[in-house]
Design a protein around this motif. Structure first.
Motif, PDB file in Angstrom:
ATOM      1  N   ASN A  32      15.056  33.992  41.346  1.00 24.25           N
ATOM      2  CA  ASN A  32      14.877  34.410  39.691  1.00 24.25           C
ATOM      3  C   ASN A  32      16.303  34.007  38.835  1.00 24.25           C
ATOM      4  O   ASN A  32      17.290  35.067  38.891  1.00 24.25           O
ATOM      5  N   LEU A  33      16.407  32.920  38.363  1.00 25.48           N
ATOM      6  CA  LEU A  33      17.696  32.471  37.634  1.00 25.48           C
ATOM      7  C   LEU A  33      18.088  33.195  36.562  1.00 25.48           C
ATOM      8  O   LEU A  33      19.281  33.528  36.367  1.00 25.48           O
ATOM      9  N   GLN A  34      17.183  33.883  35.793  1.00 25.09           N
ATOM     10  CA  GLN A  34      17.236  34.679  34.527  1.00 25.09           C
ATOM     11  C   GLN A  34      17.738  36.119  34.842  1.00 25.09           C
ATOM     12  O   GLN A  34      18.282  36.719  34.000  1.00 25.09           O
ATOM     13  N   GLN A  35      17.812  36.570  36.160  1.00 28.46           N
ATOM     14  CA  GLN A  35      18.123  37.967  36.363  1.00 28.46           C
ATOM     15  C   GLN A  35      19.693  38.120  36.118  1.00 28.46           C
ATOM     16  O   GLN A  35      20.483  37.455  36.353  1.00 28.46           O
ATOM     17  N   SER A  36      20.039  39.293  35.363  1.00 30.67           N
ATOM     18  CA  SER A  36      21.247  39.513  34.870  1.00 30.67           C
ATOM     19  C   SER A  36      22.063  39.711  36.007  1.00 30.67           C
ATOM     20  O   SER A  36      23.497  39.740  35.739  1.00 30.67           O
ATOM     21  N   SER A  37      21.642  40.267  37.101  1.00 29.14           N
ATOM     22  CA  SER A  37      22.534  40.550  38.072  1.00 29.14           C
ATOM     23  C   SER A  37      23.217  39.569  38.710  1.00 29.14           C
ATOM     24  O   SER A  37      23.693  39.620  39.997  1.00 29.14           O
ATOM     25  N   ASN A  38      22.983  38.360  38.221  1.00 27.28           N
ATOM     26  CA  ASN A  38      23.291  37.145  39.186  1.00 27.28           C
ATOM     27  C   ASN A  38      24.899  36.525  38.685  1.00 27.28           C
ATOM     28  O   ASN A  38      25.190  35.493  38.688  1.00 27.28           O
ATOM     29  N   ILE A  39      25.463  37.278  37.763  1.00 28.90           N
ATOM     30  CA  ILE A  39      26.724  36.989  36.901  1.00 28.90           C
ATOM     31  C   ILE A  39      27.917  37.281  38.077  1.00 28.90           C
ATOM     32  O   ILE A  39      27.877  38.446  38.390  1.00 28.90           O
ATOM     33  N   TRP A  40      28.746  36.251  37.901  1.00 27.67           N
ATOM     34  CA  TRP A  40      30.349  36.599  38.590  1.00 27.67           C
ATOM     35  C   TRP A  40      31.180  36.120  37.725  1.00 27.67           C
ATOM     36  O   TRP A  40      31.072  35.532  36.607  1.00 27.67           O
ATOM     37  N   TYR A  41      32.448  36.437  38.089  1.00 25.41           N
ATOM     38  CA  TYR A  41      33.693  35.929  37.453  1.00 25.41           C
ATOM     39  C   TYR A  41      34.861  35.614  38.308  1.00 25.41           C
ATOM     40  O   TYR A  41      34.809  36.310  39.462  1.00 25.41           O
ATOM     41  N   VAL A  42      35.548  34.895  37.783  1.00 29.32           N
ATOM     42  CA  VAL A  42      37.127  34.400  38.389  1.00 29.32           C
ATOM     43  C   VAL A  42      37.779  35.764  38.246  1.00 29.32           C
ATOM     44  O   VAL A  42      38.350  36.044  37.092  1.00 29.32           O
ATOM     45  N   ASP A  43      38.107  36.358  39.373  1.00 38.51           N
ATOM     46  CA  ASP A  43      39.041  37.541  39.054  1.00 38.51           C
ATOM     47  C   ASP A  43      40.638  37.468  38.968  1.00 38.51           C
ATOM     48  O   ASP A  43      41.182  37.714  38.254  1.00 38.51           O
ATOM     49  N   GLU A  44      41.169  36.222  39.873  1.00 43.35           N
ATOM     50  CA  GLU A  44      42.523  36.115  39.800  1.00 43.35           C
ATOM     51  C   GLU A  44      42.676  34.485  40.291  1.00 43.35           C
ATOM     52  O   GLU A  44      41.958  34.055  41.163  1.00 43.35           O
ATOM     53  N   ILE A  45      43.773  34.120  39.977  1.00 45.10           N
ATOM     54  CA  ILE A  45      43.869  32.574  40.372  1.00 45.10           C
ATOM     55  C   ILE A  45      45.592  32.532  41.409  1.00 45.10           C
ATOM     56  O   ILE A  45      46.298  32.302  40.328  1.00 45.10           O
ATOM     57  N   PRO A  46      45.677  33.124  42.443  1.00 42.53           N
ATOM     58  CA  PRO A  46      47.005  33.497  42.995  1.00 42.53           C
ATOM     59  C   PRO A  46      47.716  32.064  43.166  1.00 42.53           C
ATOM     60  O   PRO A  46      48.980  32.086  43.194  1.00 42.53           O
ATOM     61  N   SER A  47      47.210  30.783  43.164  1.00 40.75           N
ATOM     62  CA  SER A  47      47.613  29.397  43.470  1.00 40.75           C
ATOM     63  C   SER A  47      48.600  29.313  42.136  1.00 40.75           C
ATOM     64  O   SER A  47      49.467  28.317  42.349  1.00 40.75           O
ATOM     65  N   ILE A  48      48.491  29.838  40.868  1.00 35.96           N
ATOM     66  CA  ILE A  48      49.491  29.172  39.863  1.00 35.96           C
ATOM     67  C   ILE A  48      50.736  29.824  40.098  1.00 35.96           C
ATOM     68  O   ILE A  48      50.834  31.079  40.166  1.00 35.96           O
ATOM     69  N   PRO A  49      51.717  29.115  39.998  1.00 36.77           N
ATOM     70  CA  PRO A  49      53.146  29.564  40.055  1.00 36.77           C
ATOM     71  C   PRO A  49      53.483  30.462  38.801  1.00 36.77           C
ATOM     72  O   PRO A  49      52.896  30.313  37.585  1.00 36.77           O
ATOM     73  N   ALA A  50      54.468  31.152  39.102  1.00 34.31           N
ATOM     74  CA  ALA A  50      54.692  32.220  37.972  1.00 34.31           C
ATOM     75  C   ALA A  50      55.306  31.733  36.666  1.00 34.31           C
ATOM     76  O   ALA A  50      55.226  32.296  35.625  1.00 34.31           O
TER      77      ALA A  50
END
Length: 796
Positions: free
Chosen positions: A509-527
């Motif tokens: 069920n592609l329309q289900q709203s609980s399919n949502i993700w997000y990128v929490d952090e990108i640790p590989s980026i230099p400070a």
């Protein structure tokens, strides 16, 4: 049995004989009962007794709702929610709730009136109001005021519907001395607003229906529009207000059906005239309420302009309309070859993998792929990191194409710790045989025969074509390219072989709203990377309707998700019999407690008479089928139309809860209980065979030249049994009931009403310590109040 004669107020103005459809009475033909009565000399009745009773009932309502309202001076039960929401309004901080804003805005308005700044957030039951300097009495006064006004409104419904004074007093007293209505209106809760608006809707519609002989007059329009305003307040407080719309809407539909009848005694309405009636009701009862309902959401959005705890429920586009939004401020563009951690929006678990594999067989005997486990993990861990790769990757160390990941791109995800690639295939997942298993595979397979199985498409929610994917604010679905399933997780933990972590699988069920993700952090980026340099963010705008529809989707989704168990939840079948209540507050030192419970005697009486009403209607239908007609037309009309309308109101506010799968509590029955009180008052009058507005029989005898006489008992020819003091038999002859007989019925009604009030008062007083939270009770006193094994505290 009761009937529908005519009472006259000061000035000789006629009071309509019935309050509700289906029977249309725009005119009274000469051959009808109403027409016969209209030709008679009339008596003007004083209504000082109704007015005096109304004043006394109103005063008692205020006393019972406001007495000791400052106790306890601590947060009680759901005050943690609605007090908190008032504080958020006053601080203009965005929050999310499954109810519309009107009732909560009233609390915020009360706080604003008394100069409260919203500094206290009502975090825990038992937190001190005094220590935190919260004007809690002012907050509680608002629902107490509405709860007190509900009682005279019930009295007015009965009065305007033409019922006798004892019937009106009984109906109002069942609400006045009900412990559940009192308890729910003395705290910072929404139900007082809901029930009061519901009662106003019924009263306004009764007043509107009484103006049916003067269509499109100023008063006709006034009560039509006031009905619409009251209905809008109901549904703007809680969505169960739609039950009140159904109640009034059913009566309106029946009324319109009668107006549409070409065989109406007073002549057929032309189609243009009928169209005017129909359009007026659509405007007054649908368009106006909906516009007012939208207005409260506009106020809601206009006030809540700052980022707050409700941000997580909304899309990034919505969040960008809020100032101080951390999610938008901390977002960073995601590039290919970045190392990222991904989080599920709803459960807040990370996409995780480890070297352990799925077992050969699951508990139900199904065989797995025995591939590497992919799970959801709630804590930050090195096994949560994945490298996002372009689909054409050959060498994972090739990072030359450091380009942004865009909406609708096809990507691969390399698990850094195990050096494997995320994949899905046509193998059933551990818990959901209809969903696909997620696993990983090595580089050789990812570039070979498993190339397609490791390919996923990034679909940003509400994203534009080629829009850049950003961390934190970029919500997306990860769609498996070959099978078109969405990566999904849920809260049921896997067995010990997966360390009780969450299952990750492919949701069809592609329309289900609980399919949502997000990128929490990108640790590989230099400070010191320029990608971390943030430009000053400007608050964006969003069309009102776009914000409204997004909030509606979130509200209905989370409302339907309220299916978890609760120790004080109850089922609808338990409510009319008051089988259990809800513990609101306890204090161990003083043995005081607030236990939400109705007045058992009043509830059992009202529920019993609901069954009696259904039995009377059934018996009447059966007797008519057999040619036995024991009711005259006016009595039957009143029983079906007026009392039937109250019964419809009860059913509409009660039966739909059987279709709901969400958590339910006793307070959901309060609107239905109010309707059952109206049925009780009306049916009590019917049982005592009284014409509530009948004229004195001696006066009728004088005016007609007849002596009082008993009705004929001849089947089919004698008078119907229900119109005392002024009966019309089936041949059109007027028959007079002796004043002595009518007086006896009235005395009987007063006596029965007094008996009802006595036992209801006893029930209210007996459970008063549980309603007001004081005084504390000994173990023996608590046990004495456990009539139906109520789960009370301090019983030992």
């Amino acid at each position: 049995m009761s009937s529908n004669s005519v009472r006259h107020r000061g000035g000789g103005k006629e009071k309509a004989p019935a309050t509700t459809p289906p029977q249309n009475r725009d005119a009274k033909p000469n051959g009808s009962v109403d027409g016969a009565l209209d030709k008679m000399p009339q008596v003007v009745k004083s209504e000082w007794d109704y007015k005096l009773a109304g004043v006394i009932i109103t005063a008692l309502a205020f006393v019972t709702r406001f007495w000791g309202i400052g106790h306890p001076n601590e947060v009680v039960f759901d005050e943690v929610h609605f007090g908190k929401f008032a504080s958020y309004y006053l601080q203009r901080t965005y929050f999310f709730d499954v109810h519309p804003p009107f009732g909560k805005l009233l609390f915020a308005l009360m706080g604003w009136f008394v100069g409260y700044d919203g500094h206290f957030h009502f975090d825990n039951i038992g937190d001190s109001y005094i220590a935190n300097k919260v004007p809690y009495v002012a907050f509680r006064a608002m629902p107490a005021l509405l709860g007190a006004l509900t009682v005279p409104t019930v009295f007015m419904i009965m009065w305007e519907s033409g019922y006798t004074l004892p019937a009106a007093i009984v109906a109002a007293s069942l609400v006045l001395f009900d412990n559940a209505h009192i308890g729910q209106t003395r705290l910072i809760l929404l139900d007082a607003t809901l029930v009061y608006a519901m009662s106003l809707s019924v009263l306004s519609y009764v007043k509107f229906y009484k103006m049916r002989h003067e269509p499109f007059s100023r008063k006709w329009w006034k009560w039509l529009l006031l009905t619409g305003v009251a209905l809008s307040c109901v549904i703007s407080t809680k969505y169960v207000g739609v039950f009140t719309f159904f109640t009034v809407g059913s009566a309106v539909a029946i009324d319109l059906w009668g107006l549409f009848d070409v065989d109406r005694p007073q002549g057929a309405l032309s189609l243009p005239d009928f169209g005017k009636h129909f359009a007026a009701r659509v405007i007054g009862l649908i368009v106006v309420p909906f516009l007012i309902y939208l207005f409260w959401f506009q106020v809601h959005f206009a006030i809540l302009t700052r980022s707050g705890p409700g941000d997580d429920f909304m899309t990034p586009a919505f969040q960008e309309t809020l100032s101080d939004n951390i999610m938008s401020a901390q977002s960073t563009g995601v590039n290919y070859y970045d190392s990222i951690s991904m989080k599920h929006k709803e459960t807040k678990t990370y996409l995780h993998s480890h070297a352990e594999r799925y077992p050969l067989r699951y508990d139900d005997g199904r065989v797995s792929s025995q591939g590497q486990q992919v799970t959801g993990y709630p804590f930050n861990d090195t096994n949560n990191y994945w490298q996002i790769m372009p689909q054409k990757v050959i060498d994972p160390m090739d990072t030359t194409e450091n380009e942004p990941v865009k909406n609708l791109d096809f990507v691969k995800l390399r698990h850094l710790v195990t050096d494997t690639y995320l994949m899905s295939h046509d193998v059933a997942s551990p818990y959901y045989p209809t969903n696909q298993e997620f696993s990983t595979t090595d580089l050789e397979s990812a570039n070979g025969d498993r190339f397609n199985d490791t390919l996923f498409q990034v679909m940003i929610e509400n994203g534009k074509t080629r829009q850049d994917l950003k961390s934190v604010s970029g919500h997306f679905k990860l769609i498996h390219a070959p099978s078109r399933v969405a990566m999904w997780t849920h809260t049921s933990p896997l067995p010990d072989w997966a360390f009780k972590q969450a299952e990750i699988n492919g949701n069809k069920n592609l329309q289900q709203s609980s399919n949502i993700w997000y990128v929490d952090e990108i640790p590989s980026i230099p400070a010191d990377s320029p990608r971390l340099v943030k430009e000053e963010r400007k608050v964006k705008s969003m069309p009102f309707l776009a914000k409204y529809f997004e909030l509606q989707r979130a509200i209905f989704f989370h409302n339907n998700a309220l299916t978890s168990s609760h120790p004080y939840a109850s089922q609808p079948v338990q409510w009319p019999f008051l089988l259990r209540g809800v513990s609101f507050w306890t204090q161990n030192d003083t043995r005081q407690q607030i236990y939400f419970l109705g007045n058992p005697i009043g509830w059992w009486l009202a529920s019993s008479l609901l069954a009696v009403f259904a039995g009377i209607i059934g018996a009447d239908q059966l007797s008519q089928r057999r040619g036995v007609d024991s009711l005259d037309e006016r009595t039957r009309s009143r029983l079906y139309n007026s009392t039937g309308f109250f019964f419809l109101c009860w059913a509409a506010h009660y039966l739909p809860f059987y279709l709901m799968g969400r958590q339910l509590f006793l307070h959901h029955y309060l609107p239905a209980h109010l309707a059952s009180a109206l049925v009780t008052g009306a049916l009590l009058e019917f049982i005592f065979n009284l014409d509530p507005e009948g004229l004195d029989s001696n006066f009728i005898a004088e005016s007609t030249g007849r002596s009082p006489s008993k009705s004929s008992s001849k089947k089919g020819a004698g008078p119907a049994v229900g119109v005392e003091g002024n009966q019309i038999d089936r041949t059109g002859k007027r028959v007079v009931v002796p004043a002595k007989q009518r007086m006896g019925s009235m005395v009987g009604l007063w006596a029965a009403s007094g008996g009802v009030l006595a036992v209801v008062l006893f029930g209210w007083y007996w459970f008063l310590p549980l309603t007001y939270g004081k005084p504390g009770l000994s173990a023996e006193q608590v046990i004495a109040r456990k009539w139906l094994a109520y789960d009370l505290h301090f019983a030992k």
